[in-house]
Design a protein around this motif. Structure first.
Motif, short mmCIF file in Angstrom:
data_model
loop_
_atom_site.label_atom_id
_atom_site.label_comp_id
_atom_site.label_asym_id
_atom_site.label_seq_id
_atom_site.Cartn_x
_atom_site.Cartn_y
_atom_site.Cartn_z
N ILE A 244 26.66 56.64 24.82
CA ILE A 244 26.83 57.20 26.17
C ILE A 244 28.19 57.89 26.28
O ILE A 244 28.32 58.93 26.94
CB ILE A 244 26.64 56.08 27.21
CG1 ILE A 244 26.69 56.67 28.61
CG2 ILE A 244 27.69 55.02 27.10
CD1 ILE A 244 26.16 55.71 29.65
N VAL A 245 29.17 57.37 25.58
CA VAL A 245 30.49 58.00 25.60
C VAL A 245 30.43 59.33 24.88
O VAL A 245 30.99 60.35 25.33
CB VAL A 245 31.54 57.07 24.98
CG1 VAL A 245 32.90 57.75 24.94
CG2 VAL A 245 31.63 55.77 25.75
N LEU B 56 36.68 50.15 28.34
CA LEU B 56 36.81 51.60 28.40
C LEU B 56 35.51 52.23 28.88
O LEU B 56 35.50 53.17 29.68
CB LEU B 56 37.17 52.16 27.03
CG LEU B 56 38.66 52.20 26.68
CD1 LEU B 56 38.87 52.96 25.39
CD2 LEU B 56 39.46 52.84 27.81
N LEU B 57 34.41 51.69 28.38
CA LEU B 57 33.11 52.20 28.78
C LEU B 57 32.92 52.04 30.28
O LEU B 57 32.48 52.96 30.98
CB LEU B 57 32.02 51.45 28.02
CG LEU B 57 30.60 51.93 28.28
CD1 LEU B 57 30.41 53.33 27.73
CD2 LEU B 57 29.60 50.98 27.63
N ALA B 58 33.30 50.86 30.77
CA ALA B 58 33.17 50.61 32.20
C ALA B 58 34.02 51.60 32.99
O ALA B 58 33.62 52.11 34.03
CB ALA B 58 33.58 49.17 32.51
N VAL C 26 32.23 55.07 32.80
CA VAL C 26 30.90 55.21 33.36
C VAL C 26 30.77 54.57 34.72
O VAL C 26 30.16 55.13 35.63
CB VAL C 26 29.86 54.62 32.37
CG1 VAL C 26 28.47 54.74 32.96
CG2 VAL C 26 29.95 55.34 31.05
N LYS C 27 31.37 53.42 34.89
CA LYS C 27 31.08 52.67 36.11
C LYS C 27 32.14 52.84 37.18
O LYS C 27 31.94 53.56 38.15
CB LYS C 27 30.94 51.18 35.77
CG LYS C 27 29.66 50.87 35.04
CD LYS C 27 29.47 49.37 34.96
CE LYS C 27 28.34 49.02 34.00
NZ LYS C 27 28.65 47.81 33.25
N ASN C 28 33.27 52.18 37.01
CA ASN C 28 34.16 52.11 38.17
C ASN C 28 35.12 53.30 38.28
O ASN C 28 35.54 53.65 39.36
CB ASN C 28 34.93 50.78 38.17
CG ASN C 28 35.66 50.57 36.86
OD1 ASN C 28 35.98 51.53 36.17
ND2 ASN C 28 35.89 49.32 36.52
N ARG C 29 35.46 53.88 37.15
CA ARG C 29 36.36 55.04 37.12
C ARG C 29 37.66 54.78 37.87
O ARG C 29 38.18 55.64 38.57
CB ARG C 29 35.65 56.28 37.69
CG ARG C 29 34.43 56.61 36.88
CD ARG C 29 34.00 58.03 36.98
NE ARG C 29 32.93 58.25 36.01
CZ ARG C 29 32.20 59.33 35.93
NH1 ARG C 29 32.43 60.32 36.74
NH2 ARG C 29 31.25 59.44 35.03
#
Lengths: 833, 331
Positions: A434-435, A481-483, A486-489
């Motif tokens: 996804i990254v 890092l993924l979070a 993708v998620k909280n930014r």
């Protein structure tokens, strides 16, 4: 009662607590400790006086400690100032949790708030109770070292430079004092030393020996040598680490660099330091500088070139004396060949309060550094560091070559050097797809690496809907890092820099994460950099320009206050002025509209951060995995070693007792034939088991006497009693009878097992566990085999005709130890009179 | 001086081996113990000395049963038994015998003294003059008597059971070292415990306990048992242990005079008998440990220092036994 011992225990605990000193900003905590320790000891003393058991003694110590804490910290809520009430207890608990929060907030040295003083007093008081219990009540002075060690290890673990030798010496001497005092009491139990003159009217008759010169062992001399050995051990423990480069950051003998060998540089984790700097409660000044540059560049400390899937780090630096900074120019910055450059001179003064800054903050790319002390440069990254000096209090001058590329320069493209590609575009395979997709989508349509980089930066700062938030937890793992992406930014510079560098690598652009300080703020022609100007940013490599800084972190009021996007990333390139283009390709983040509505202003946001202790706690827990697991495994192996040795010895013994597979049909064995080894093996095993379980094994007892004594003292159950009798009888026959009796090995082995189980059941639980974990017989075997091999070595040397003194050393040593043992034995007998 | 003789029927047929020994010795022990109550260890030691072809010295205050033990032992074994009451005016010839001129035959005829018996009970031996005491010496060691140039052998088994009062008592001549050394073991009776004393009153209040005692073995039995005892195995390591034990007494700072080589011999011999009484055909270090004090202590002379500090040789020997490691496997 053991008052003397009690006082010694108090002194040892107080001396051990000296090591806590550097953890606090002020020394007032010691007064609280000074009261708590004697109180706890007095409680224990009182319980001993009343002849209560050890457990009640410890409880008494704790109770006294509680009274003391109540009197000092909660007397307003207490009854008669000292008697705890529910109210006072609540107050204490509240104070304690305040202290706990503060402890988790601040890095050492922590300000001494009331709650912290309470925690320290309670903690040291607890240690005092334990020391009192172990050393005084249970007479295990050596074990009392463990709580002292626990107290000592707090500053050693928290502070990266460890504990000063003075604190170590105080703690060690305190412990030695405890041991000495205990030993003196034990010897004192034998009574006063009496040295009767050995002459008189008796004419020695046949057989009576002349008194030997070694008869007298002056106890004073023994004690003196004990003290000398203790002092020497402490001195060696203090001095040796100074001489070894790896153990002490500021080796006193390490100054001489003519040695020429390369060394690995270890420094505190830059990212941890960063977070700590950013969240410092006092926004203190780190450094000031004057520069010839109107718009100064960032001051870089580290360049993190390796991404391990979780975090950015740098490869261990291999430092050689060649890297030492002299008046000569530094190595040329890699790749900076085609772009226009400008030389700027920066005069930096680092504040003397700054500690542990073993890297110099310098504007990229340093070409010449004038600084006192031993500083070195890492040729590839141009990091400037020292193996022993700190930048604190130093002033130095840096001439930097500042690249001034234009967008066109960077868009040119060209071939990347193989080593740069190989090293700076690598990323772990486990980076989620996804990254990768995200990187592709964000940069879709870009025609050059430069455009890709600019789009990435813009996505982070403008179009991606990211929020600068210092309260975000530091990224510990790749998933964090993924979070973030993708998620909280939400995040701060670390997440932004790490993510952009990773995405650049995914896109094939050589990238690394730089850490240091933003330019700070200008005050009267002088630039002031504060701790909250600490920053991380990505550096990307472009052919002909070398390493170029980017700035994905939002700047200004809703971001890193003093961060400045570089001019060459301004929207001048045609491919980047279509934010919607990239925006459409990216999923709309849920938090996308938050940045302006809830601006976490630098000041307030960071203050708020102080109220969330989890951050710092998590931060402390980071970096644990590999090293600690390895250490844990090592410790476990070490702990298991005696058990393993014991099991191996048991196996070897029984294997050696293995009878020949088939009795030979040849001549009938004569009655004088040596008796089978199975009985001896069983007996040796029995002895080892008895020693393991702390049962006395007397050399003057024959097998049957031993069996009788063990049966009686342990009240063994019937099967074990019979098994023990069989083993003893087999050994007795094997030793003393005319023919010996062959007993089947298997039966004896089963009997030994039965008896071992009975031993284990008959002794206290503690002894049982010691037999399992730390069997004394294994240690004894190790000692014996060491002695035997020393003897063997001596014999071998003598056999080879080495008549040098060294050849006889082991024998001489053996003779010496034997005579010493005899002398000690005589002295002990003398003490009994 | 009182002399008594007992003759009787042999109780048992000759039989070889330990079983036989156990049976006979057990019978003797039971017989003696029926008379001397609550003194099992003393009785066992007395039997040990008998089977080890040694001589026994029983030392204790008057009235605790020294003579009773000696007499009971003598009476249980059907053999010639003589009893000599030692007094200050006792002459050597009263023990060994005299050559008297026979008017009818016109020649000197040897009249054997009380020493010509299988078991000689010497009562209160330290009341006699040293001269008379030493007359026993030759008999005990050489097992022969020389009178007027003629040597008369003594018939085995030959055992002297001597009783003596502690040397501090009035009217005693302490036994010289040389004579003490000839006794295999010295035991002391000690006072009986209250229960045993009460039973003694009940059972023996009216008549002498010895009256009902019938012999349970004879001289031939004892000779046979002695030969069994001689066959008891002493492992080399156990012999070494005995030597170590004796040597240790010679080097001990509290002792002016250690035990003699004869003591080693006596110790091992006694240990053989002791083991055989336990129905073992091999000697254990335990046997030596049990026997060390009775066999060795009376031969040792403490230093003046030790005597002043009341460290008696018994304690020294017991301490040595505690300290000396027993021979282990592989040695």
């Amino acid at each position: 009662m053991r008052i003397r011992m009690t006082v010694t225990a108090v002194l040892a605990t107080l001396a051990g607590s000296a090591g806590l000193h550097p953890l606090f900003t002020s020394g007032r905590w010691f007064w609280a400790v000074l009261g708590a320790v004697p109180c706890a000891a007095a409680g224990g003393l009182l319980m001993r006086r009343l002849r209560f058991s050890a457990a009640i003694g410890a409880a008494g110590g704790l109770a006294a400690l509680l009274l003391y804490l109540t009197a000092v910290f909660a007397h307003a809520q207490a009854l008669l100032w000292v008697v705890p009430t529910p109210g006072s207890l609540r107050h204490l608990v509240a104070l304690g949790s305040d202290g706990w929060r503060a402890v988790n907030q601040y890095a050492a040295p922590v300000p001494l708030v009331h709650g912290i003083t309470l925690l320290v007093a309670a903690g040291v008081g607890l240690v005092a109770v334990l020391v009192d219990l172990l050393a005084v009540r249970l007479r295990r002075a050596a074990l009392a070292g463990l709580p002292l060690l626990a107290m000592y290890s707090v500053p050693a673990a928290v502070r990266e430079e460890g504990v000063s030798w003075l604190a170590f010496g105080a703690g060690a001497l305190g412990f030695l004092m405890l041991l000495t005092s205990d030993a003196r009491e034990q010897v004192g139990g034998w009574g006063r030393a009496v040295f009767a003159p050995r002459f008189g009217g008796d004419v020695p008759l046949a057989g009576a020996d002349e008194p030997r010169p070694g008869d007298r062992v002056p106890a004073g001399a023994l004690a003196a040598s004990g003290r000398r050995i203790g002092a020497a051990a402490v001195a060696i423990a203090v001095l040796v680490p100074l001489a070894l480069p790896g153990l002490h950051p500021n080796g006193v003998f390490g100054r001489d660099d003519a040695g020429g060998g390369s060394r690995t540089v270890t420094t505190p984790d830059p990212l941890v330091s960063l977070k700590r700097e950013l969240t410092r409660p006092d926004d203190s000044v780190v450094l000031t500088y004057r520069t010839s540059d109107a718009q100064p560049d960032y001051l870089r400390l580290y360049a993190l070139d390796r991404f391990d899937g979780d975090r950015w780090t740098y490869d261990p630096l291999r430092s050689t004396p060649r890297d030492k900074i002299t008046k000569a120019p530094l190595p040329a910055p890699p790749g900076m060949t085609l772009v226009p450059t400008r030389t700027v001179r920066t005069r930096v003064s680092v504040r003397p309060e700054v500690r542990r800054m073993t890297f110099l903050p310098v504007p990229y790319a340093p070409a010449r550094v004038t600084v006192s002390g031993d500083w070195r440069v890492h040729p590839e990254s141009l990091m400037v560091y020292s193996l022993r000096d700190s930048a604190g209090g130093r002033a130095y001058t840096v001439d930097s070559v500042r690249p001034e590329p234009t967008a066109a320069d960077l868009s040119v493209g060209g071939a990347l050097p193989a080593d740069i590609v190989g090293r700076y575009t690598a990323y772990p395979k486990n980076v989620p797809a996804i990254v990768r997709n995200l990187a592709d989508r964000v940069t879709a349509g870009a025609t050059s690496s430069y455009q890709q980089a600019v789009r990435l930066q813009r996505w982070f700062t403008e179009t991606g809907g990211f929020t600068y938030d210092l309260s975000a937890p530091p990224p510990q793992h790749g998933s964090d890092l993924l979070a973030f992406l993708v998620k909280n930014r939400r995040g701060y510079c670390e997440q932004f820099a790490a993510s952009m560098a990773l995405m650049a690598r995914i896109l094939g652009i050589p990238a690394r994460v730089a850490m240091g300080y933003t330019p700070g703020t200008e005050e009267d022609g002088r630039w002031v950099v504060r701790s909250r100007d600490a920053h991380a940013w990505p550096e990307l490599y472009f052919p002909g320009a070398g390493w170029i800084r980017f700035e994905p972190t939002p700047s200004g009021i809703a971001g890193q206050g003093t961060a400045v996007p570089p001019v060459y990333t301004a929207r001048t390139d045609p491919g980047a002025d279509d934010p919607s283009g990239s925006r459409t390709t990216v999923e709309e983040p849920s938090a996308g509209d938050e940045p302006t509505s809830t601006p976490s202003g630098s000041a307030s946001g960071r203050r708020d951060l102080l109220d969330s202790p989890e951050n710092t706690r998590e931060e402390n827990g980071r970096g644990v995995p590999a090293g600690w697991i390895g250490l844990g495994v090592l410790v476990l192996l070490l702990l298991a070693a005696p058990t393993v040795v014991r099991v191996l010895i048991r196996r070897r013994r029984w294997a050696a007792a293995e009878p020949p597979p088939e009795p030979r049909p040849g001549p009938v064995p004569t009655p004088r034939e040596p008796t089978p080894g199975a009985a001896h093996t069983a007996w040796r095993e029995l002895r080892a088991d008895a020693l393991d379980h702390g049962l006395p094994w007397l050399p003057n007892e024959s097998p049957r006497a031993t069996a009788r004594r063990l049966t009686e003292t342990l009240e063994l159950p019937s099967p074990a009693r019979e098994a023990l009798g069989r083993i003893a009888m087999a050994e007795e026959l094997a030793r003393y009878s005319r023919s010996g009796v062959r007993v089947p090995r298997g039966a004896l082995r089963a009997d030994v097992r039965t008896v071992r189980a009975a031993f284990a059941a008959a002794v206290p639980r503690r002894t049982r566990w010691r037999a399992r974990v730390l069997p004394p017989s294994a240690l004894e075997t190790a000692r014996d085999s060491a002695r035997a091999s020393a003897r063997e070595l001596g014999r071998e040397l003598a056999r080879r005709g080495l008549r040098t003194p060294s050849g006889r050393v082991p024998e001489r040593l053996a003779a010496l130890t034997a005579s010493a043992r005899e002398a000690a034995h005589r002295a002990r007998n003398r003490f009994r009179t | 001086m009182a002399v008594g003789t007992h003759d009787g029927e042999p109780v048992m047929e000759a039989a070889a081996g330990l079983d036989d020994l156990a049976r006979v010795a057990g019978a003797i022990r039971r017989a003696v113990e029926s008379v001397v109550e609550g003194k099992a260890s003393a009785v066992r030691l007395a039997l040990t000395v008998l089977l080890a072809e040694g001589h026994l010295l029983i030392e204790d205050v008057p009235g605790v049963g020294k003579t009773l033990l000696a007499k009971a032992l003598a009476r249980s074994v059907d053999c010639s038994v003589r009893r000599v009451q030692f007094t200050p005016d006792l002459l050597p010839s009263d023990i060994t015998g005299v050559s008297a001129y026979d008017q009818e035959l016109r020649e000197f005829e040897f009249k054997p003294g009380p020493v010509f018996a299988n078991i000689v009970v010497g009562d209160e031996i330290n009341r006699a003059s040293p001269k008379t005491q030493s007359a026993l010496l030759e008999c005990m060691e050489e097992r022969q008597v020389t009178v007027d140039g003629t040597t008369y052998p003594l018939e085995p088994p030959f055992m002297v059971v001597a009783t003596q009062n502690p040397v501090e008592m009035e009217g005693t001549y302490p036994l010289p070292e040389a004579q003490r050394d000839r006794f295999t073991a010295r035991i002391s009776m000690g006072y009986p415990d209250p229960a045993a004393e009460l039973e003694m009153l009940d059972v023996h209040g009216g008549r002498s306990p010895l009256d009902g005692l019938a012999p349970v073995a004879d001289a031939a039995d004892v000779r046979r048992l002695i030969s069994v005892v001689r066959g008891t195995h002493v492992a080399p390591s156990v012999r070494q242990y005995a030597i170590d034990l004796v040597t240790a007494t010679r080097n001990h700072p509290d002792l002016r005079l250690g035990a003699s080589p004869r003591a080693t011999l006596h110790l091992v011999r006694a240990a053989r008998a002791y083991a055989a009484l336990d129905e073992r055909d091999y000697v254990l270090p335990d046997d030596l440990q049990d026997l060390a004090v009775p066999v060795l202590a009376h031969r040792l002379l403490p230093t003046a220092e030790a005597r002043m500090e009341r460290r008696r040789p018994e304690h020294v020997v017991a301490d040595l036994v505690k300290r000396l490691p027993v021979p282990a496997a592989g040695k």
